[in-house]
Design a protein around this motif. Sequence first.
Motif, mmCIF file in Angstrom:
data_model
loop_
_atom_site.group_PDB
_atom_site.id
_atom_site.type_symbol
_atom_site.label_atom_id
_atom_site.label_comp_id
_atom_site.label_asym_id
_atom_site.label_seq_id
_atom_site.Cartn_x
_atom_site.Cartn_y
_atom_site.Cartn_z
ATOM 1 N N THR A 131 -4.841 2.733 8.927
ATOM 2 C CA THR A 131 -5.575 2.963 7.683
ATOM 3 C C THR A 131 -6.938 3.570 7.998
ATOM 4 O O THR A 131 -7.292 3.742 9.157
ATOM 5 C CB THR A 131 -5.766 1.641 6.911
ATOM 6 N N ILE A 160 0.847 -1.191 0.000
ATOM 7 C CA ILE A 160 0.000 0.000 0.000
ATOM 8 C C ILE A 160 0.884 1.243 0.000
ATOM 9 O O ILE A 160 2.070 1.168 0.316
ATOM 10 C CB ILE A 160 -0.944 0.041 1.215
ATOM 11 N N ASP A 163 -5.530 7.457 3.003
ATOM 12 C CA ASP A 163 -5.958 6.077 3.226
ATOM 13 C C ASP A 163 -5.055 5.352 4.210
ATOM 14 O O ASP A 163 -5.473 4.392 4.848
ATOM 15 C CB ASP A 163 -5.949 5.291 1.910
ATOM 16 N N ALA A 164 -3.786 5.782 4.343
ATOM 17 C CA ALA A 164 -2.856 5.099 5.239
ATOM 18 C C ALA A 164 -1.780 6.072 5.706
ATOM 19 O O ALA A 164 -1.342 6.928 4.946
ATOM 20 C CB ALA A 164 -2.212 3.907 4.531
#
Length: 92
Positions: free
Chosen positions: A59, A41, A75-76
């Motif tokens: 996350t 990711i 998102d992270a």
Amino acid sequence: MKLGKVIGRVVCTQKLEYFNGLKLLLVQPIDEHQQKTGDPIVAFDAAQAGEGDLIFYETSKEAGWALREWFTPADAAILGIVDHLDGGGITQ
């Protein structure tokens, strides 16, 4: 929080203002035995991590809380660098 390993950097020529000044790193999610648990990711770096570092990350909406402006499309987020891992009989 989740465990991961930084495996690379992400370079982009344009990004949202929210991410100005932040590094984007490629993170491989891993388990306590350092085995891969999913696909890599992209996470923004709030902990000054580098390639090869064992890190913990978050996350979803919790990732945005690491920024001053917490309501972001993040998102992270890398939140810390792991100094020592002792789990499942494996020590690093």
